[in-house]
Design an enzyme around this catalytic site. Structure first.
Site: not given
Lengths: 389, 389
Positions: B133-134, B176-178, B294
């Site tokens: 998803i990233d 999210m996303g590093r 989510l």
């Protein structure tokens, strides 16, 4: 005889709250082709200040488009009017020669309408139209906005349960709900009997909560299922009735609306649980998500039934307004949904918790009776394959 | 000639990761009616331990049902194998006479496959199938799972923007996303040009972040729009490159996977921002939601394009596996999506951030170039009515 209606939206939005506005505007036009329907910006604030939109000027197609847009399109407010404010509201209504004021909201909104109805306003009528994702209005079987929000919560918990089946651990999802656990309970709506589906634990404000019990419950659940899914209301309270979240939020960040409600949806409860779980289960994958505002007006999942019911309530409010004041109630009679006008005082300021029989004796799950109620409302579980793990 | 395939899923799940398994199993059966396709439980752990499911025993209809179930249905792992572990994986593959191993995952997974491919295994092939998803895999235009997750994020921000239009304030959603901001950027996918739509500020790991700048940006935005919507990646980092979240999480709760990745999705960043915003904007309605898990496998919104692409990648992996090892890449050529096998080393361990031209010079928003990229992928904005407020 032409008629003039003023309509407004109060409190938190829902995915279908504009349906009620459109239902009212279209019904008014149908009954009285030259009816005027004004929408007040930001609830009673717009009524008192004369900040109105002429909804009668919109085409049917535009009203339908407005209806399908989630969240309060007229703007909202949490103002609780005092006597002087109420006089300004009445003056605002009289200025546009309003025959009726329709106010869409929860029990605080019904309370405001009750106060207005007691002011001498001649034949003017005050009709409260219900909405709340909390589903906690008395006299109502369920409330517009709940079904869509419950659909989000049920979908989310199905997803995270599959996620935590793939990589086991502990998952806690915190869901809005100060006094009533309906929305949190809907997390269990897609759990299948006899399967290992989560959430395995459900904590609602209707049962006493203790962090020590939570840790013990998680431990036992992990022994049985190898993982643990938890649905928790933001309003869970210890035996003395104080919400846990309230004790965790430092005084200087207490944020109350005019009705005295403390905002609970910050991340304090979630982080405190994350810390407690990490201490009790070191090295175990554990996540706490606070759903916050995501379920309440989510544009991606809007139930058709919810849309239709909210629309019909707007229409019914306009029809009822000709005969008197009251609160529209969405009832369930002989297996059918039925609308009825009940006295404003019957709804004002009251909160409907989940029935006792919806929560297990242990206070950590919902019962089959609760599941049966939810199954009637929440859209069905999509066809899924039981994971190989 | 019959063939034996082993397939597994690694890392975080997506809404469509089972499509790739089903695509591979159905393609294998189509090419070789007596092909054996084994699914390994919990990724390489199941391969090494011989914990396999015989997917060839499933009917086409059951495989399709499995495909449509979100999140890793075979189970997943974050194990990073050392040399001895790799030997056990190879032994596990040899035991079932595997011709090919197909491993679905991100760049860590591609790295594992590169190591395995260097072990002497005769004609055995190793094919990495992308998912994350990233959206941060090099060689790929986008990755399976991203479109569905982006759809969730775009829908959520549309909803909260309408919410905060109805009752103005400050909203921050942490996504999210590093290292890559694609998923956070998709918050802006439904913002219309020339409208007041939020999110008004977008912070991604590709630009330096400072809490002081955030407060100043919020202040300026409120002056212009009367409200402020913010989308922020969990991985936003200060000038020295340290993620803000990492500094906020106390050492004793640091949770790293075998690949050294620190879990950032706790509530620490959200709560710290909530406190900072409350201090800077007292009495202003302000909420910080951490989206957490989510968006990533949400059962309620799964893109058909995403499903199809993930399925096709499984099929392509099986076809490619006959000729050699590599990583399947989803590319965009002449306006079309095209699949290609690239060397494992080209993908292994590499992260693709957003291109420089996707972030504004001020580092607090995405550009039109980014919007054009997202518009090509994210399902369109539903028809909505611009609120009256």
């Amino acid at each position: 005889m032409s008629r003039v209606y003023v309509i407004a939206q109060g409190g938190g939005p829902t995915a279908v709250i504009n349906q009620t506005v459109a239902g009212a505007a279209l019904a008014a036009r149908q009954k009285h082709p030259d009816a005027k329907v004004y929408g007040a910006r930001h609830g009673i604030r717009g009524v008192a200040g004369g900040d109105l939109v002429d909804l009668s000027a919109l085409s049917d197609a535009d009203l339908r488009r407005f209806a399908n847009t989630p969240n309060s399109g007229l703007g909202s407010t949490r103002d609780k009017p005092d006597a002087a404010y109420c006089e300004r509201i009445v003056a605002g209504l009289e200025k546009v020669k309003a025959d009726s004021f329709i106010y869409i909201g929860g029990n605080d909104t019904a309370g405001t309408m009750g106060i207005l109805d007691e002011i001498e306003t001649g034949p003017m009528t005050f009709v409260h139209a219900p909405k709340t994702i909390d589903n906690d209005l008395v006299e109502n079987d369920h409330t517009p906005g709940f079904i869509s929000a419950a659909w989000f919560v049920a979908s989310a918990f199905l997803s995270v349960d599959l996620d935590f089946r793939a990589m086991p651990g502990i998952y806690v999802g915190i869901v809005m709900g100060r006094h009533a656990g309906f929305l949190t309970a809907s997390a269990a709506a897609r759990r299948r009997a006899g399967e290992k589906d989560g959430p395995h634990l459900v904590y609602v404000p209707e049962a006493h909560f203790s962090p020590e019990k939570l840790i013990a419950d998680i431990r036992a659940t992990r022994e049985t299922y190898g993982r643990c899914g938890v649905a928790m209301s933001e309003g869970v309270a210890t035996e003395d009735g104080t919400p846990l979240a309230e004790r965790l939020i430092p005084e200087e960040r207490h944020e109350r609306d005019d009705h005295g409600n403390l905002q609970l949806s910050g991340g304090d409860l979630g982080l405190a649980l994350q810390v407690a779980i990490a201490a009790a289960f070191p090295k175990v994958r554990a996540r706490v998500d606070t759903f916050g505002y995501l379920p309440r007006g989510f544009s991606g999942l809007v139930s058709e039934v919810d849309r239709r019911e909210a629309f019909d309530i707007g229409r019914f409010a306009v029809e009822s307004a000709e005969s008197g004041s009251g609160s529209v109630a969405l009832q369930h009679v002989d297996g059918q949904t039925a609308l009825k006008l009940v006295p404003l005082a019957a709804v004002a300021g009251k909160t409907k918790p989940m029935p006792r029989e919806f929560v297990t004796a242990a206070g950590n799950d919902v019962t089959d009776a609760c599941r049966a109620y939810l199954d009637r409302l929440v859209p069905p579980r999509p066809e899924t394959w039981t994971p190989f793990v």
